[in-house]
Design a protein around this motif. Structure first.
Motif, short mmCIF file in Angstrom:
data_model
loop_
_atom_site.label_atom_id
_atom_site.label_comp_id
_atom_site.label_asym_id
_atom_site.label_seq_id
_atom_site.Cartn_x
_atom_site.Cartn_y
_atom_site.Cartn_z
N ILE A 3 0.85 -1.21 0.00
CA ILE A 3 0.00 0.00 0.00
C ILE A 3 0.88 1.25 0.00
N THR A 4 1.90 1.25 0.84
CA THR A 4 2.82 2.39 0.90
C THR A 4 3.50 2.61 -0.45
N GLY A 5 3.90 1.52 -1.09
CA GLY A 5 4.54 1.62 -2.41
C GLY A 5 3.63 2.21 -3.46
N TYR A 6 2.37 1.77 -3.48
CA TYR A 6 1.43 2.33 -4.46
C TYR A 6 1.14 3.80 -4.18
N ILE A 7 1.01 4.16 -2.91
CA ILE A 7 0.79 5.57 -2.57
C ILE A 7 2.00 6.41 -2.98
N ALA A 8 3.20 5.88 -2.75
CA ALA A 8 4.41 6.60 -3.17
C ALA A 8 4.47 6.74 -4.69
N GLY A 9 4.08 5.70 -5.41
CA GLY A 9 4.06 5.77 -6.88
C GLY A 9 3.07 6.81 -7.39
N ILE A 10 1.90 6.86 -6.75
CA ILE A 10 0.90 7.86 -7.13
C ILE A 10 1.41 9.25 -6.81
N ALA A 11 1.97 9.43 -5.62
CA ALA A 11 2.49 10.75 -5.23
C ALA A 11 3.63 11.19 -6.15
N SER A 12 4.46 10.24 -6.57
CA SER A 12 5.58 10.60 -7.44
C SER A 12 5.09 11.21 -8.75
N LYS A 13 3.94 10.72 -9.22
CA LYS A 13 3.39 11.29 -10.46
C LYS A 13 2.99 12.76 -10.26
N PHE A 14 2.39 13.03 -9.10
CA PHE A 14 1.94 14.40 -8.85
C PHE A 14 3.10 15.36 -8.61
N GLU A 27 7.01 17.12 -12.48
CA GLU A 27 6.56 18.28 -13.26
C GLU A 27 6.31 17.91 -14.72
N ALA A 28 7.20 17.12 -15.31
CA ALA A 28 7.02 16.73 -16.71
C ALA A 28 5.74 15.92 -16.89
N TYR A 29 5.46 15.03 -15.95
CA TYR A 29 4.23 14.22 -16.03
C TYR A 29 3.01 15.12 -15.89
N MET A 30 3.04 16.02 -14.93
CA MET A 30 1.89 16.89 -14.69
C MET A 30 1.65 17.84 -15.87
N ASN A 31 2.72 18.25 -16.54
CA ASN A 31 2.56 19.12 -17.71
C ASN A 31 1.85 18.40 -18.86
N SER A 32 1.95 17.09 -18.88
CA SER A 32 1.29 16.32 -19.94
C SER A 32 0.20 15.40 -19.37
N PHE A 33 -0.33 15.78 -18.22
CA PHE A 33 -1.32 14.95 -17.53
C PHE A 33 -2.52 14.63 -18.41
N ALA A 34 -2.98 15.58 -19.20
CA ALA A 34 -4.16 15.36 -20.05
C ALA A 34 -3.93 14.21 -21.03
N ASP A 35 -2.67 13.99 -21.40
CA ASP A 35 -2.35 12.91 -22.34
C ASP A 35 -1.92 11.62 -21.65
N LYS A 36 -1.56 11.70 -20.36
CA LYS A 36 -0.99 10.53 -19.67
C LYS A 36 -1.73 10.15 -18.40
N TRP A 37 -2.95 10.60 -18.23
CA TRP A 37 -3.72 10.32 -17.01
C TRP A 37 -3.94 8.84 -16.78
N TYR A 38 -4.00 8.08 -17.87
CA TYR A 38 -4.31 6.65 -17.80
C TYR A 38 -3.28 5.87 -16.99
N VAL A 39 -2.04 6.36 -16.90
CA VAL A 39 -1.02 5.67 -16.13
C VAL A 39 -1.43 5.60 -14.66
N LEU A 40 -1.97 6.69 -14.14
CA LEU A 40 -2.41 6.72 -12.75
C LEU A 40 -3.59 5.79 -12.48
N VAL A 41 -4.41 5.57 -13.47
CA VAL A 41 -5.58 4.70 -13.30
C VAL A 41 -5.13 3.31 -12.82
#
Length: 99
Positions: free
Chosen positions: A43-54, A57-71
C-alpha cells in the motif's frame, strides 16, 4: 510514450494477482498465511508511486495525455486495500473461532 507503456505493463503485471488474492482471502475466511506488514508495504509503495506522479513536473505538464497511467496505480491500490479489509475481517473470524 514507451516509458508510460512499460510502466503500465509493470503495474498490470503486479496487479494481475490481486483480484485472485482478494477472492482467495474472501473464500478462505482466515488470516493465516497473510502478512499485515507485506500489505502495508505494498500500500505504501502504491501511494508513493501515485504521489511521485503528482510531484513529477514533466508528467503533470502532460497529464491530459498521460492520465491513464495513474488509473492502473489506483486500481491496484483499491485491490490491495480490499485485501487489507479482508485480512482484518479474517483476523476477527480467526479470533472468534479460537474463543
Amino acid at each position: 510514450m514507451l516509458p508510460e507503456i512499460l510502466e503500465i505493463v509493470m503495474i498490470v503485471c503486479f496487479g494481475i494477482s490481486w483480484p485472485f488474492n482478494v477472492v482467495r482471502s474472501y473464500k478462505s475466511r482466515t488470516a493465516k498465511g497473510k502478512s499485515l506488514v507485506f500489505l502495508i508495504c505494498i500500500i505504501t509503495g502504491y501511494i508513493a508511486g501515485i504521489a511521485s506522479k503528482f510531484f513529477n513536473e514533466a508528467y503533470m505538464n502532460s497529464f491530459a495525455d498521460k492520465w491513464y497511467v495513474l488509473v492502473f496505480y489506483f486500481i491496484n491500490l483499491v485491490m490491495v486495500l480490499a485485501d487489507l479489509a479482508l485480512y482484518v475481517r479474517n483476523l476477527r473470524l480467526d479470533k472468534s473461532k479460537t474463543a
